[in-house]
Scaffold this motif. Structure first.
Motif, PDB file in Angstrom:
ATOM      1  N   TYR A   1      10.132  28.263 -19.268  1.00 16.08           N
ATOM      2  CA  TYR A   1      11.273  29.077 -19.670  1.00 16.08           C
ATOM      3  C   TYR A   1      11.885  28.512 -20.938  1.00 16.08           C
ATOM      4  CZ  TYR A   1      10.650  30.674 -14.919  1.00 16.08           C
ATOM      5  OH  TYR A   1      10.102  31.170 -13.777  1.00 16.08           O
ATOM      6  N   PRO A   2      12.167  29.361 -21.902  1.00 13.25           N
ATOM      7  CA  PRO A   2      12.722  28.847 -23.151  1.00 13.25           C
ATOM      8  C   PRO A   2      14.209  28.514 -23.030  1.00 13.25           C
ATOM      9  CG  PRO A   2      12.500  31.221 -23.276  1.00 13.25           C
ATOM     10  CD  PRO A   2      11.947  30.810 -21.939  1.00 13.25           C
ATOM     11  N   ILE A   3      14.632  27.529 -23.786  1.00 12.21           N
ATOM     12  CA  ILE A   3      16.054  27.228 -23.985  1.00 12.21           C
ATOM     13  C   ILE A   3      16.309  27.588 -25.445  1.00 12.21           C
ATOM     14  CG2 ILE A   3      17.823  25.428 -24.025  1.00 12.21           C
ATOM     15  CD1 ILE A   3      15.972  23.768 -22.193  1.00 12.21           C
ATOM     16  N   ILE A   4      17.260  28.452 -25.677  1.00 12.27           N
ATOM     17  CA  ILE A   4      17.429  28.992 -27.023  1.00 12.27           C
ATOM     18  C   ILE A   4      18.855  28.749 -27.531  1.00 12.27           C
ATOM     19  CG2 ILE A   4      17.465  31.160 -28.354  1.00 12.27           C
ATOM     20  CD1 ILE A   4      15.365  32.181 -26.269  1.00 12.27           C
ATOM     21  N   CYS A   5      18.951  28.368 -28.783  1.00  9.24           N
ATOM     22  CA  CYS A   5      20.262  28.332 -29.434  1.00  9.24           C
ATOM     23  C   CYS A   5      20.528  29.741 -29.940  1.00  9.24           C
ATOM     24  CB  CYS A   5      20.281  27.343 -30.590  1.00  9.24           C
ATOM     25  SG  CYS A   5      21.843  27.402 -31.506  1.00  9.24           S
ATOM     26  N   HIS A   6      21.544  30.371 -29.406  1.00  8.38           N
ATOM     27  CA  HIS A   6      21.813  31.761 -29.788  1.00  8.38           C
ATOM     28  C   HIS A   6      23.136  31.917 -30.544  1.00  8.38           C
ATOM     29  CE1 HIS A   6      24.160  31.296 -26.287  1.00  8.38           C
ATOM     30  NE2 HIS A   6      24.168  32.534 -25.852  1.00  8.38           N
ATOM     31  N   GLU A   7      23.542  30.832 -31.212  1.00  7.88           N
ATOM     32  CA  GLU A   7      24.686  30.934 -32.125  1.00  7.88           C
ATOM     33  C   GLU A   7      24.168  30.449 -33.471  1.00  7.88           C
ATOM     34  OE1 GLU A   7      27.756  32.024 -31.629  1.00  7.88           O
ATOM     35  OE2 GLU A   7      27.600  32.316 -29.463  1.00  7.88           O
ATOM     36  N   TYR A   8      24.377  31.227 -34.507  1.00 12.60           N
ATOM     37  CA  TYR A   8      23.830  30.854 -35.803  1.00 12.60           C
ATOM     38  C   TYR A   8      24.411  29.509 -36.243  1.00 12.60           C
ATOM     39  CZ  TYR A   8      22.381  30.772 -40.574  1.00 12.60           C
ATOM     40  OH  TYR A   8      21.816  30.374 -41.754  1.00 12.60           O
ATOM     41  N   CYS A   9      23.528  28.541 -36.535  1.00  8.37           N
ATOM     42  CA  CYS A   9      24.001  27.188 -36.843  1.00  8.37           C
ATOM     43  C   CYS A   9      23.376  26.647 -38.118  1.00  8.37           C
ATOM     44  CB  CYS A   9      23.726  26.261 -35.655  1.00  8.37           C
ATOM     45  SG  CYS A   9      22.003  26.213 -35.146  1.00  8.37           S
ATOM     46  N   GLY A  10      22.936  27.529 -38.976  1.00  5.27           N
ATOM     47  CA  GLY A  10      22.447  27.064 -40.266  1.00  5.27           C
ATOM     48  C   GLY A  10      20.994  27.419 -40.514  1.00  5.27           C
ATOM     49  N   ILE A  11      20.467  26.793 -41.555  1.00  9.75           N
ATOM     50  CA  ILE A  11      19.180  27.186 -42.128  1.00  9.75           C
ATOM     51  C   ILE A  11      18.027  27.136 -41.124  1.00  9.75           C
ATOM     52  CG2 ILE A  11      18.665  24.876 -43.046  1.00  9.75           C
ATOM     53  CD1 ILE A  11      18.109  28.036 -45.076  1.00  9.75           C
ATOM     54  N   ALA A  12      18.038  26.182 -40.182  1.00 10.44           N
ATOM     55  CA  ALA A  12      16.921  26.084 -39.233  1.00 10.44           C
ATOM     56  C   ALA A  12      17.321  26.514 -37.816  1.00 10.44           C
ATOM     57  CB  ALA A  12      16.355  24.668 -39.226  1.00 10.44           C
ATOM     58  N   HIS A  13      18.364  27.332 -37.742  1.00 12.94           N
ATOM     59  CA  HIS A  13      18.838  27.834 -36.440  1.00 12.94           C
ATOM     60  C   HIS A  13      17.703  28.404 -35.594  1.00 12.94           C
ATOM     61  CE1 HIS A  13      20.685  30.590 -33.574  1.00 12.94           C
ATOM     62  NE2 HIS A  13      20.149  31.596 -34.221  1.00 12.94           N
ATOM     63  N   HIS A  14      16.816  29.170 -36.239  1.00 12.17           N
ATOM     64  CA  HIS A  14      15.745  29.852 -35.502  1.00 12.17           C
ATOM     65  C   HIS A  14      14.732  28.878 -34.897  1.00 12.17           C
ATOM     66  CE1 HIS A  14      14.313  29.125 -39.549  1.00 12.17           C
ATOM     67  NE2 HIS A  14      13.079  29.241 -39.100  1.00 12.17           N
ATOM     68  N   THR A  15      14.770  27.600 -35.323  1.00  8.77           N
ATOM     69  CA  THR A  15      13.812  26.636 -34.768  1.00  8.77           C
ATOM     70  C   THR A  15      14.429  25.834 -33.621  1.00  8.77           C
ATOM     71  OG1 THR A  15      14.514  24.824 -36.213  1.00  8.77           O
ATOM     72  CG2 THR A  15      12.800  26.319 -37.061  1.00  8.77           C
ATOM     73  N   MET A  16      15.713  26.049 -33.359  1.00  9.71           N
ATOM     74  CA  MET A  16      16.405  25.231 -32.364  1.00  9.71           C
ATOM     75  C   MET A  16      16.140  25.795 -30.977  1.00  9.71           C
ATOM     76  SD  MET A  16      20.335  24.014 -32.316  1.00  9.71           S
ATOM     77  CE  MET A  16      21.037  23.259 -30.853  1.00  9.71           C
ATOM     78  N   ALA A  17      15.218  25.147 -30.277  1.00 11.70           N
ATOM     79  CA  ALA A  17      14.826  25.633 -28.958  1.00 11.70           C
ATOM     80  C   ALA A  17      14.275  24.479 -28.135  1.00 11.70           C
ATOM     81  CB  ALA A  17      13.774  26.728 -29.092  1.00 11.70           C
ATOM     82  N   GLY A  18      14.224  24.705 -26.851  1.00 14.13           N
ATOM     83  CA  GLY A  18      13.633  23.734 -25.945  1.00 14.13           C
ATOM     84  C   GLY A  18      12.921  24.490 -24.836  1.00 14.13           C
ATOM     85  N   LYS A  19      12.483  23.777 -23.802  1.00  7.67           N
ATOM     86  CA  LYS A  19      11.877  24.522 -22.700  1.00  7.67           C
ATOM     87  C   LYS A  19      12.113  23.859 -21.358  1.00  7.67           C
ATOM     88  CE  LYS A  19       7.349  22.708 -23.883  1.00  7.67           C
ATOM     89  NZ  LYS A  19       6.026  23.033 -24.367  1.00  7.67           N
ATOM     90  N   ILE A  20      12.092  24.700 -20.347  1.00  8.17           N
ATOM     91  CA  ILE A  20      12.214  24.240 -18.970  1.00  8.17           C
ATOM     92  C   ILE A  20      10.863  24.518 -18.323  1.00  8.17           C
ATOM     93  CG2 ILE A  20      13.409  24.561 -16.777  1.00  8.17           C
ATOM     94  CD1 ILE A  20      15.768  25.668 -18.466  1.00  8.17           C
ATOM     95  N   ILE A  21      10.253  23.456 -17.805  1.00  6.76           N
ATOM     96  CA  ILE A  21       8.969  23.627 -17.130  1.00  6.76           C
ATOM     97  C   ILE A  21       9.217  23.539 -15.634  1.00  6.76           C
ATOM     98  CG2 ILE A  21       6.644  22.696 -16.837  1.00  6.76           C
ATOM     99  CD1 ILE A  21       7.054  21.588 -19.788  1.00  6.76           C
ATOM    100  N   VAL A  22       8.978  24.647 -14.958  1.00  5.93           N
ATOM    101  CA  VAL A  22       9.162  24.685 -13.524  1.00  5.93           C
ATOM    102  C   VAL A  22       7.792  24.521 -12.872  1.00  5.93           C
ATOM    103  CG1 VAL A  22      10.013  26.071 -11.586  1.00  5.93           C
ATOM    104  CG2 VAL A  22      11.208  26.143 -13.795  1.00  5.93           C
ATOM    105  N   GLU A  23       7.640  23.395 -12.159  1.00  2.00           N
ATOM    106  CA  GLU A  23       6.332  23.055 -11.611  1.00  2.00           C
ATOM    107  C   GLU A  23       6.223  23.544 -10.162  1.00  2.00           C
ATOM    108  OE1 GLU A  23       6.800  18.859 -12.342  1.00  2.00           O
ATOM    109  OE2 GLU A  23       5.496  18.969 -14.104  1.00  2.00           O
ATOM    110  N   ALA A  24       5.032  24.017  -9.826  1.00  2.00           N
ATOM    111  CA  ALA A  24       4.787  24.481  -8.449  1.00  2.00           C
ATOM    112  C   ALA A  24       4.889  23.284  -7.511  1.00  2.00           C
ATOM    113  CB  ALA A  24       3.398  25.107  -8.370  1.00  2.00           C
ATOM    114  N   ARG A  25       5.462  23.506  -6.347  1.00  2.00           N
ATOM    115  CA  ARG A  25       5.566  22.426  -5.362  1.00  2.00           C
ATOM    116  C   ARG A  25       4.213  22.188  -4.718  1.00  2.00           C
ATOM    117  NH1 ARG A  25      10.414  20.420  -3.820  1.00  2.00           N
ATOM    118  NH2 ARG A  25      12.233  21.496  -4.651  1.00  2.00           N
ATOM    119  N   ARG A  26       3.862  20.897  -4.543  1.00  2.00           N
ATOM    120  CA  ARG A  26       2.572  20.615  -3.923  1.00  2.00           C
ATOM    121  C   ARG A  26       2.745  20.357  -2.443  1.00  2.00           C
ATOM    122  NH1 ARG A  26       1.790  16.658  -8.606  1.00  2.00           N
ATOM    123  NH2 ARG A  26       3.873  17.469  -8.871  1.00  2.00           N
TER     124      ARG A  26
END
Ligand code: CUA
Length: 164
Positions: free
Chosen positions: A139-164
């Motif tokens: 799942y993406p984590i997104i910066c959705h407030e304009y914060c300058g020239i590289a705003h569109h690159t500001m992101a992260g992710k949540i990895i949800v792993e299947a339970r074993r």
């Protein structure tokens, strides 16, 4: 004397009055359903940090993920130009994730689509959001407030792993 007139006026009035009552009542009902049924709430005041001292605050000096109870994870996160720390979060499926976040510099956003995480990160203002992740995937984590020239690159992710 037009005897039919008053009742026509009355009906027209009724046609306007009833929707004008139904609309706010309907909105109030929608508010109650989303707040108590869907658990969607506006961000409240969760405290402040001096923006220049975010890195010294107990919540943010060591950004990361910890399990605070079975199935409950706490994410301590900072936003800064143009990244999130941590940039990657791993939790097992079925976890509830409590996000605590703030910004170290200027206004950023913290948004996880299709989950109950949609807050502004204001410098030094502590934001909180929580969401449950039942389905394994990324799942993406997104910066959705304009914060300058590289705003569109500001992101992260949540990895949800299947339970074993
Ligand atoms: Cu940070 Cu846009």
């Amino acid at each position: 004397m037009a005897t039919g007139r008053p009742s026509t006026v009355y009906l027209w009035e009724l046609a306007w009055i009833l929707p004008s009552i139904a609309l706010p009542v309907g909105m109030l009902a929608a508010l109650a359903v989303t707040a108590f049924g869907a658990g969607i709430n506006v961000a409240g005041d969760r405290g402040r940090v001096e923006p220049t001292k975010v890195a010294e605050h107990p919540l943010f000096k060591d950004p990361g993920v910890s399990e605070i109870a079975p199935g409950q994870y706490e994410v301590r996160m900072t936003g800064q130009i143009w990244s999130f720390a941590p940039a990657e979060i791993r939790v097992p499926a079925g976890s509830t994730v409590h996000f605590w976040a703030t910004s170290k510099d200027l206004v950023h956003g913290l948004f996880v689509p299709r989950h109950n995480v949609n807050v502004m990160l204001l410098p030094g203002q502590i934001a909180h959001a929580q969401a449950r992740f039942d389905t394994p995937g990324e799942y993406p984590i997104i910066c959705h407030e304009y914060c300058g020239i590289a705003h569109h690159t500001m992101a992260g992710k949540i990895i949800v792993e299947a339970r074993r």
